[in-house]
Design a protein around this motif. Structure first.
Motif, PDB file in Angstrom:
ATOM      1  N   GLY A   1       0.254  -5.984  -7.240  1.00 15.60           N
ATOM      2  CA  GLY A   1       0.344  -5.537  -8.616  1.00 15.60           C
ATOM      3  C   GLY A   1       1.270  -4.343  -8.718  1.00 15.60           C
ATOM      4  N   PRO A   2       1.658  -3.976  -9.935  1.00 14.99           N
ATOM      5  CA  PRO A   2       2.586  -2.866 -10.134  1.00 14.99           C
ATOM      6  C   PRO A   2       2.112  -1.540  -9.539  1.00 14.99           C
ATOM      7  CG  PRO A   2       2.291  -4.071 -12.180  1.00 14.99           C
ATOM      8  CD  PRO A   2       1.299  -4.616 -11.199  1.00 14.99           C
ATOM      9  N   TYR A   3       0.816  -1.339  -9.465  1.00 16.10           N
ATOM     10  CA  TYR A   3       0.279  -0.073  -8.979  1.00 16.10           C
ATOM     11  C   TYR A   3       0.559   0.139  -7.495  1.00 16.10           C
ATOM     12  CZ  TYR A   3      -3.283  -3.654  -8.541  1.00 16.10           C
ATOM     13  OH  TYR A   3      -3.918  -4.838  -8.321  1.00 16.10           O
ATOM     14  N   TYR A   4       1.014  -0.877  -6.779  1.00 17.56           N
ATOM     15  CA  TYR A   4       1.378  -0.744  -5.371  1.00 17.56           C
ATOM     16  C   TYR A   4       2.879  -0.583  -5.166  1.00 17.56           C
ATOM     17  CZ  TYR A   4      -3.194  -1.849  -3.393  1.00 17.56           C
ATOM     18  OH  TYR A   4      -4.503  -1.806  -3.015  1.00 17.56           O
ATOM     19  N   ALA A   5       3.667  -0.628  -6.216  1.00 11.89           N
ATOM     20  CA  ALA A   5       5.123  -0.652  -6.074  1.00 11.89           C
ATOM     21  C   ALA A   5       5.679   0.600  -5.406  1.00 11.89           C
ATOM     22  CB  ALA A   5       5.787  -0.875  -7.429  1.00 11.89           C
ATOM     23  N   LYS A   6       5.236   1.755  -5.818  1.00 13.93           N
ATOM     24  CA  LYS A   6       5.747   2.997  -5.236  1.00 13.93           C
ATOM     25  C   LYS A   6       5.400   3.055  -3.740  1.00 13.93           C
ATOM     26  CE  LYS A   6       6.024   6.498  -7.940  1.00 13.93           C
ATOM     27  NZ  LYS A   6       5.812   7.651  -8.789  1.00 13.93           N
ATOM     28  N   ASP A   7       4.197   2.665  -3.406  1.00  8.47           N
ATOM     29  CA  ASP A   7       3.744   2.627  -2.016  1.00  8.47           C
ATOM     30  C   ASP A   7       4.561   1.606  -1.219  1.00  8.47           C
ATOM     31  OD1 ASP A   7       1.961   3.314   0.117  1.00  8.47           O
ATOM     32  OD2 ASP A   7       0.768   1.529  -0.334  1.00  8.47           O
ATOM     33  N   ALA A   8       4.827   0.444  -1.813  1.00 14.12           N
ATOM     34  CA  ALA A   8       5.651  -0.572  -1.146  1.00 14.12           C
ATOM     35  C   ALA A   8       7.057  -0.038  -0.918  1.00 14.12           C
ATOM     36  CB  ALA A   8       5.691  -1.849  -1.977  1.00 14.12           C
ATOM     37  N   GLY A   9       7.573   0.716  -1.882  1.00 18.35           N
ATOM     38  CA  GLY A   9       8.895   1.303  -1.731  1.00 18.35           C
ATOM     39  C   GLY A   9       8.996   2.199  -0.511  1.00 18.35           C
ATOM     40  N   ALA A  10       7.946   2.956  -0.222  1.00 18.19           N
ATOM     41  CA  ALA A  10       7.944   3.820   0.965  1.00 18.19           C
ATOM     42  C   ALA A  10       8.001   2.980   2.245  1.00 18.19           C
ATOM     43  CB  ALA A  10       6.716   4.724   0.960  1.00 18.19           C
ATOM     44  N   ALA A  11       7.302   1.849   2.260  1.00 18.08           N
ATOM     45  CA  ALA A  11       7.338   0.970   3.437  1.00 18.08           C
ATOM     46  C   ALA A  11       8.713   0.321   3.577  1.00 18.08           C
ATOM     47  CB  ALA A  11       6.246  -0.094   3.340  1.00 18.08           C
ATOM     48  N   ILE A  12       9.295  -0.086   2.477  1.00 19.87           N
ATOM     49  CA  ILE A  12      10.627  -0.691   2.510  1.00 19.87           C
ATOM     50  C   ILE A  12      11.638   0.327   3.037  1.00 19.87           C
ATOM     51  CG2 ILE A  12      12.483  -1.646   1.072  1.00 19.87           C
ATOM     52  CD1 ILE A  12      10.136  -2.742  -0.764  1.00 19.87           C
ATOM     53  N   ALA A  13      11.533   1.555   2.565  1.00 25.27           N
ATOM     54  CA  ALA A  13      12.453   2.612   3.016  1.00 25.27           C
ATOM     55  C   ALA A  13      12.276   2.917   4.502  1.00 25.27           C
ATOM     56  CB  ALA A  13      12.239   3.875   2.184  1.00 25.27           C
ATOM     57  N   ALA A  14      11.066   2.753   5.006  1.00 28.36           N
ATOM     58  CA  ALA A  14      10.791   3.039   6.418  1.00 28.36           C
ATOM     59  C   ALA A  14      11.401   1.993   7.351  1.00 28.36           C
ATOM     60  CB  ALA A  14       9.279   3.131   6.653  1.00 28.36           C
ATOM     61  N   TYR A  15      11.735   0.833   6.819  1.00 26.91           N
ATOM     62  CA  TYR A  15      12.310  -0.256   7.616  1.00 26.91           C
ATOM     63  C   TYR A  15      13.604  -0.727   6.960  1.00 26.91           C
ATOM     64  CZ  TYR A  15       7.834  -0.299   9.972  1.00 26.91           C
ATOM     65  OH  TYR A  15       6.728   0.066  10.698  1.00 26.91           O
ATOM     66  N   PRO A  16      14.657   0.072   7.057  1.00 24.65           N
ATOM     67  CA  PRO A  16      15.925  -0.305   6.409  1.00 24.65           C
ATOM     68  C   PRO A  16      16.366  -1.703   6.833  1.00 24.65           C
ATOM     69  CG  PRO A  16      16.062   1.912   7.304  1.00 24.65           C
ATOM     70  CD  PRO A  16      14.772   1.317   7.800  1.00 24.65           C
TER      71      PRO A  16
ATOM     72  N   SER B   1       2.960  -9.456 -10.635  1.00 24.46           N
ATOM     73  CA  SER B   1       1.757  -9.564 -11.474  1.00 24.46           C
ATOM     74  C   SER B   1       1.702  -8.460 -12.540  1.00 24.46           C
ATOM     75  CB  SER B   1       0.498  -9.527 -10.613  1.00 24.46           C
ATOM     76  OG  SER B   1       0.524 -10.567  -9.666  1.00 24.46           O
ATOM     77  N   PRO B   2       2.629  -8.473 -13.489  1.00 28.32           N
ATOM     78  CA  PRO B   2       2.743  -7.363 -14.444  1.00 28.32           C
ATOM     79  C   PRO B   2       1.479  -7.071 -15.245  1.00 28.32           C
ATOM     80  CG  PRO B   2       4.078  -9.232 -15.135  1.00 28.32           C
ATOM     81  CD  PRO B   2       3.582  -9.536 -13.761  1.00 28.32           C
ATOM     82  N   GLY B   3       0.667  -8.076 -15.499  1.00 30.03           N
ATOM     83  CA  GLY B   3      -0.546  -7.868 -16.290  1.00 30.03           C
ATOM     84  C   GLY B   3      -1.620  -7.089 -15.572  1.00 30.03           C
TER      85      GLY B   3
ATOM     86  N   SER C   1       0.395 -17.652 -15.763  1.00 26.41           N
ATOM     87  CA  SER C   1      -0.700 -16.689 -15.709  1.00 26.41           C
ATOM     88  C   SER C   1      -0.506 -15.561 -16.724  1.00 26.41           C
ATOM     89  CB  SER C   1      -0.824 -16.102 -14.301  1.00 26.41           C
ATOM     90  OG  SER C   1       0.285 -15.283 -13.999  1.00 26.41           O
ATOM     91  N   MET C   2       0.697 -15.501 -17.317  1.00 23.13           N
ATOM     92  CA  MET C   2       1.005 -14.442 -18.280  1.00 23.13           C
ATOM     93  C   MET C   2       1.092 -14.945 -19.713  1.00 23.13           C
ATOM     94  SD  MET C   2       3.998 -12.496 -16.190  1.00 23.13           S
ATOM     95  CE  MET C   2       4.370 -13.517 -14.776  1.00 23.13           C
TER      96      MET C   2
END
Length: 181
Positions: free
Chosen positions: A61-76, A87-89, A117-118
């Motif tokens: 869900g969107p609430y994990y996006a910032k956290d996912a971004g940190a993981a993506i940045a950690a593995y260029p 899952s925008p809703g 689903s939306m």
């Protein structure tokens, strides 16, 4: 949370060399499987997926996006496919802004899927066109992947785009993401 998960993933891929991705379900309904992409077990599994050149598919869900971004940045260079438009809703508009920010990473793709689903105006879900067009504009037609529903859905949600761009979304981008000739 299984410390042996990276080894198990490697063994699974070795035994089944056609495996090309691993999927991380952040939650099941409203119960989270893990709290953060920064948890050691999650990072170890993510790292192993990168080592194995797997696409990391995120069902989040969107609430994990910032956290996912940190993981993506950690593995260029890691290859990430965000499933179901994140899952925008299941989040707030300001959390969804963090999903849009993930476009800054060049190997992050968005999957145009689960529109049913939306919205209930299938088969083409025209009521969602303003939303999906924004996603397509943000990520660009080179990083959108279509899945499920009718392929006509791409024509409806990408009206005005070239046939070449639509072909990318219908399969070309997925071929590129998976390094398939």
């Amino acid at each position: 949370k299984d410390a042996d998960a990276p080894r198990k993933l490697e063994a699974l891929v070795k035994a089944n060399p056609r495996i090309c991705s691993t999927r991380m379900h952040v939650h099941r309904k409203h119960a989270p499987y893990f709290a953060s992409f920064s948890e050691p077990g999650v990072r170890a599994l993510w790292g192993k997926a990168v080592d194995l050149d797997l696409v990391i598919e995120l069902d989040m869900g969107p609430y994990y996006a910032k956290d996912a971004g940190a993981a993506i940045a950690a593995y260029p260079g890691c290859k990430v496919l965000i499933d179901h438009l994140a899952s925008p809703g299941s989040g707030t508009p300001w959390e969804y802004a963090d999903v849009l920010d993930l476009k800054q990473y060049p190997n992050v793709y968005m999957k145009l899927s689960a529109l049913g689903s939306m919205s209930k105006d299938g088969p083409n879900y025209e009521s969602l066109v303003p939303f999906t067009r924004r996603i397509i504009k943000e990520y660009g037609p080179d990083r959108i992947v279509w899945s499920g529903d009718s392929p006509k859905l791409v024509d409806v949600h990408m009206a005005g785009y070239s046939e070449a761009d639509k072909a990318k979304v219908r399969g070309g981008n997925l071929q590129k993401l998976l390094n398939w000739a």
